[in-house]
Motif scaffolding. Sequence first.
Motif, short mmCIF file in Angstrom:
data_model
loop_
_atom_site.label_atom_id
_atom_site.label_comp_id
_atom_site.label_asym_id
_atom_site.label_seq_id
_atom_site.Cartn_x
_atom_site.Cartn_y
_atom_site.Cartn_z
N LEU A 241 0.83 -1.20 0.00
CA LEU A 241 0.00 0.00 0.00
C LEU A 241 0.87 1.26 0.00
CD1 LEU A 241 -3.05 0.77 0.25
CD2 LEU A 241 -2.55 1.23 2.65
N ILE A 242 1.87 1.25 0.88
CA ILE A 242 2.74 2.42 0.99
C ILE A 242 3.50 2.63 -0.32
CG2 ILE A 242 4.78 3.38 2.14
CD1 ILE A 242 3.75 2.14 4.72
N ASP A 243 4.03 1.56 -0.89
CA ASP A 243 4.77 1.68 -2.15
C ASP A 243 3.86 2.17 -3.27
OD1 ASP A 243 7.24 1.18 -1.26
OD2 ASP A 243 7.44 -0.85 -2.08
N PHE A 244 2.64 1.72 -3.28
CA PHE A 244 1.69 2.11 -4.33
C PHE A 244 1.38 3.60 -4.24
CE2 PHE A 244 -2.73 2.57 -5.88
CZ PHE A 244 -2.51 2.18 -7.19
N VAL A 245 1.06 4.04 -3.02
CA VAL A 245 0.74 5.46 -2.81
C VAL A 245 1.96 6.33 -3.17
CG1 VAL A 245 0.18 7.20 -1.05
CG2 VAL A 245 -1.00 5.00 -1.05
N ILE A 272 9.41 11.32 -0.99
CA ILE A 272 9.08 10.15 -1.79
C ILE A 272 10.09 9.03 -1.57
CG2 ILE A 272 9.12 9.30 -4.18
CD1 ILE A 272 7.57 11.91 -4.85
N LEU A 273 11.38 9.38 -1.48
CA LEU A 273 12.40 8.35 -1.25
C LEU A 273 12.22 7.67 0.11
CD1 LEU A 273 15.71 9.78 -2.71
CD2 LEU A 273 14.44 7.74 -3.41
N ILE A 274 11.96 8.49 1.13
CA ILE A 274 11.78 7.91 2.47
C ILE A 274 10.58 6.96 2.48
CG2 ILE A 274 11.15 8.42 4.87
CD1 ILE A 274 12.82 10.96 4.67
N ALA A 275 9.46 7.43 1.89
CA ALA A 275 8.26 6.59 1.87
C ALA A 275 8.50 5.31 1.08
CB ALA A 275 7.09 7.37 1.28
N ILE A 281 10.84 -1.82 2.81
CA ILE A 281 11.32 -2.60 3.97
C ILE A 281 10.18 -3.41 4.57
CG2 ILE A 281 12.16 -2.40 6.34
CD1 ILE A 281 13.90 -0.04 5.36
N LEU A 282 8.99 -2.79 4.69
CA LEU A 282 7.84 -3.53 5.22
C LEU A 282 7.50 -4.72 4.33
CD1 LEU A 282 5.30 -0.88 6.51
CD2 LEU A 282 6.66 -2.50 7.80
N LEU A 283 7.57 -4.49 3.03
CA LEU A 283 7.26 -5.56 2.10
C LEU A 283 8.20 -6.74 2.29
CD1 LEU A 283 5.82 -4.45 -1.07
CD2 LEU A 283 7.28 -6.41 -1.35
N ILE A 284 9.48 -6.43 2.44
CA ILE A 284 10.47 -7.50 2.62
C ILE A 284 10.25 -8.19 3.97
CG2 ILE A 284 12.93 -7.98 2.91
CD1 ILE A 284 13.36 -5.64 0.87
N LEU A 285 9.91 -7.40 5.00
CA LEU A 285 9.60 -8.00 6.31
C LEU A 285 8.43 -8.95 6.19
CD1 LEU A 285 9.89 -5.22 9.02
CD2 LEU A 285 11.17 -7.34 8.84
#
Length: 315
Positions: A241-245, A272-275, A281-285
């Motif tokens: 979700l975060i990556d998509f937004v 944008i880079l931080i997000a 990272i969340l995705l990989i977790l």
Amino acid sequence: MKRTLDVVVPCYNEADCVDLLYKELEKVLDPIEYLDWTLILVDDGSRDSTMFHIKNLAKEHGNERVKYISFSRNFGKESAIYAGLSYASSDYVVLMDADLQHPPALLKDMLNALVNEDYDVCGARRVSREGEPLIRSGLSNLFYKLFNKVTAIELIPGGSDFRMMKNSVVKAMLDMQERGRFTKGMMSWVGFKTKWIEYKNVQRAAGVTKWSARGLMHYAIDGFFAFATTPLRAVIWLGFLIDFVTFISAIIFAVRELSNNGPRTGYGTIVILIAFFGGTILLILGIIGEYLARIYLEVKRRPIFIARETNIKSK
Ligand code: UDP
Ligand code: MG
């Protein structure tokens, strides 16, 4: 043909209850002519005179009628149930509390369901929660709703540990060798034909409840995590979700920057880079969580199937 029944009772500081319990059981079970019954008392490291009363009962009625196991310390009700089941050897086994909150009068109907109606399990379901604090029943309802939504098994609201089962079910329960045990969930997991009978909430015969608010909370949390792997996996969706937004905002940002000729701050790029990295990272977790969930389920070494009946002789 005579049938045998083991009554397994975990006891923690129940000095005032064990004698009462025995008398009530006698009243209900002795008149059933086709039945031989044994009481298996599991003393869960009581600090009062529970063991004194238990030994007296065994002396009075014989070691065949009253059996006991006493723990070296308090291991908790789930451990006591496991110990009781592993010492049980009868055709039928019933789990029961020591404080008579599980009405012995129901035993007759339970036995009937197993002996005459071809059920494997008969559980008692509490239909009223009278005399219980509102907050406790509210939280408990919430727990059942969440548990049933998130896990693959279903808990019956009000379903207690007060259950009678055939020895095949006991074997299945013991085949589940996991350490963190949540009997209610495991009983549902092993399946089998189950009948539910209803009863109204009864007050304790003597003594006080062993559950503190904290203890109950821990019990709920342990039960939840013993069966739900969703929390490990859920994070993957948050990452997505975060990556998509972030991706959408990056496009909007780029278009806006390119279409005006003012000075560039670079502020948007940083956000944008931080997000983007946060989301990734969340995705990989979450992916690691997927593996962890699988490892978690594997180490429990639950049986791959449980047969109800077969005509094939085991090797
Ligand atoms: N119990 C146990 N070990 C513990 C806590 C409880 O063996 O650490 C037993 C207790 O003696 C009783 C049963 O579990 O036979 C249910 O406990 P209690 O009646 O206190 O729970 P409640 O009915 O209030 O939910
Ligand atoms: Mg009780």
